[in-house]
Design a protein around this motif. Sequence first.
Motif, mmCIF file in Angstrom:
data_model
loop_
_atom_site.group_PDB
_atom_site.id
_atom_site.type_symbol
_atom_site.label_atom_id
_atom_site.label_comp_id
_atom_site.label_asym_id
_atom_site.label_seq_id
_atom_site.Cartn_x
_atom_site.Cartn_y
_atom_site.Cartn_z
ATOM 1 N N ARG A 1 -12.582 48.521 93.475
ATOM 2 C CA ARG A 1 -13.419 47.577 92.731
ATOM 3 C C ARG A 1 -13.882 48.190 91.417
ATOM 4 N N LEU A 2 -14.238 49.472 91.450
ATOM 5 C CA LEU A 2 -14.686 50.155 90.238
ATOM 6 C C LEU A 2 -13.572 50.205 89.202
ATOM 7 N N GLN A 3 -12.357 50.485 89.662
ATOM 8 C CA GLN A 3 -11.233 50.550 88.738
ATOM 9 C C GLN A 3 -10.952 49.196 88.110
ATOM 10 N N PHE A 4 -10.920 48.166 88.930
ATOM 11 C CA PHE A 4 -10.621 46.835 88.398
ATOM 12 C C PHE A 4 -11.714 46.379 87.444
ATOM 13 N N ALA A 5 -12.968 46.666 87.791
ATOM 14 C CA ALA A 5 -14.078 46.269 86.920
ATOM 15 C C ALA A 5 -14.009 46.996 85.579
ATOM 16 N N SER A 6 -13.785 48.295 85.605
ATOM 17 C CA SER A 6 -13.788 49.076 84.363
ATOM 18 C C SER A 6 -12.622 48.688 83.458
ATOM 19 N N THR A 7 -11.431 48.525 84.023
ATOM 20 C CA THR A 7 -10.272 48.166 83.199
ATOM 21 C C THR A 7 -10.384 46.735 82.680
ATOM 22 N N THR A 8 -10.933 45.840 83.496
ATOM 23 C CA THR A 8 -11.076 44.454 83.056
ATOM 24 C C THR A 8 -12.111 44.331 81.951
ATOM 25 N N ILE A 9 -13.231 45.015 82.097
ATOM 26 C CA ILE A 9 -14.261 44.966 81.063
ATOM 27 C C ILE A 9 -13.710 45.491 79.745
ATOM 28 N N PHE A 10 -12.988 46.608 79.805
ATOM 29 C CA PHE A 10 -12.429 47.176 78.575
ATOM 30 C C PHE A 10 -11.400 46.228 77.964
ATOM 31 N N HIS A 11 -10.518 45.684 78.781
ATOM 32 C CA HIS A 11 -9.509 44.750 78.272
ATOM 33 C C HIS A 11 -10.166 43.509 77.675
ATOM 34 N N PHE A 12 -11.254 43.081 78.280
ATOM 35 C CA PHE A 12 -11.899 41.844 77.835
ATOM 36 C C PHE A 12 -12.699 42.047 76.549
ATOM 37 N N PHE A 13 -12.783 43.271 76.045
ATOM 38 C CA PHE A 13 -13.293 43.465 74.698
ATOM 39 C C PHE A 13 -12.304 42.929 73.667
ATOM 40 N N PHE A 14 -11.015 43.061 73.953
ATOM 41 C CA PHE A 14 -9.972 42.749 72.976
ATOM 42 C C PHE A 14 -9.545 41.285 73.023
ATOM 43 N N VAL A 15 -9.533 40.703 74.212
ATOM 44 C CA VAL A 15 -9.053 39.321 74.353
ATOM 45 C C VAL A 15 -9.870 38.335 73.513
ATOM 46 N N PRO A 16 -11.205 38.329 73.612
ATOM 47 C CA PRO A 16 -11.969 37.379 72.787
ATOM 48 C C PRO A 16 -11.801 37.615 71.291
#
Length: 467
Positions: A8-23
């Motif tokens: 869960r920690l891995q998915f949360a951290s990678t998703t949060i970082f990726h979601f900086f770029f998508v918007p």
Amino acid sequence: MDMLFLSRLQFASTTIFHFFFVPISIGLVFMIAIMETMYVKSGNEEYKRMAKFWGKLFLINFVIGIVTGILQEFQFGMNWSNYSRFVGDVFGAPLAIEALLAFFLESTFIGLWIFGWDRLSKKVHLACIWLTSFGTIMSAFFILVANSFMQHPVGYEINNGRAEMNDFLALITNGQALVEIPHTVLGALATGAFLVTGISAIKLLKKQDVSFFKKSFQIGITVALISTFLTMVAGHAQAQYLVETQPMKMAASEGLWERSDNPASWTVSAFINVDKKENTGEIKIPYLLSILSYNTLDGDVKGMNELQEEYTQKYGEGNYIPPVKTTFWSFRIMVAAGVAMFVLGIYGVYLAWKKKLISKSNKWFYRFMVAGISLPFIANTSGWIMTEIGRQPWTVFGLMKTEDSISPSVSAGQVLFSIITFCTVYAVLAAIMVFLYVKVIKKGPYNMDAEEQKINNDPFAKEGFHA
């Protein structure tokens, strides 16, 4: 730290970082399309220069966003294989369409846009950037369709212990998707707009390229205000949908242990005691929760204790209450960031309307706008945390729990190693992005034109440039 926590920690951290770029990609390319439209309609070369300048920042973000997004896909096979086996037939379809259709669409037309300035007609070139913008939105659409299935599963049937899709139309018209997609996409438009206004504010404070960045600021602040307001409207619709489909998430986001009074008050802040299942020091606004939930001045909302009993009867023994403090405060952080964005947008549009953007007395406002670059990222991240944490203990609501979704053959040590590796890669990518952003911004739009002219006048440099 067990396998479930680390996954869960891995998915949360990678998703949060990726979601900086998508918007940024969605919002910035939309801004660029507006700027180039103004160039085509007016013939003013400064709008063309604006499209090229902000386009460079978009391309940097686009490339790094691709790299961070690829890592997301690997995790479904590495850490969440049980989940992938159970819902892969449903969840995989929109992800495949996103990769094969939407992503290829935006990638193709952004290539034509980059190299087509002197090769395509103005209108065809303009169509390329609008199609790129459409492609980014379609990418978000199919990703959010997949996420909406996790929030409110539809269009499936259970065969041989697996969820199999039997109605693709139901999947893409999922009520959850219809409220989640506008909220997310409009938030992305606000993110791109605040990035433009924030960077423009830096340049205006330094009195560099004032005319160029004044125009950029005017366009950005207008889009920022409109998109922020519409994001709030879409978020209101999403909250009302939660009352129907995920009442436990709604109750947790309000820290509501028992059924509310009628009319229901909205809790601004509270000290939440999870062990005793009670709150102290609550500050409330009368009627507001009823309005938020039903658009009326009356109506009550179920509490977590009542819903826990209902879920136990429906799904069996277990704890169905999500992490309350995280859900409660992430929602309020999102709201606070959104309100701050709206206030800054109103004042910025007022200054633009009154033609008072260039004034010594506005220095404090520009400083706020520079800090305001962070506001949409705070809102996006906290909103995502509230959405995903509030669904716990479910991966797919009502169908599959998170604890049953992890890979049985992967050890906690392997996941920990991959977390460290991913975070290292992401730190390097972040450093590269910041370096390139600062380099482009420092050069400014006019030095960039001089550099391009130098390349065009040097056949060897031009050949290398195109290669």
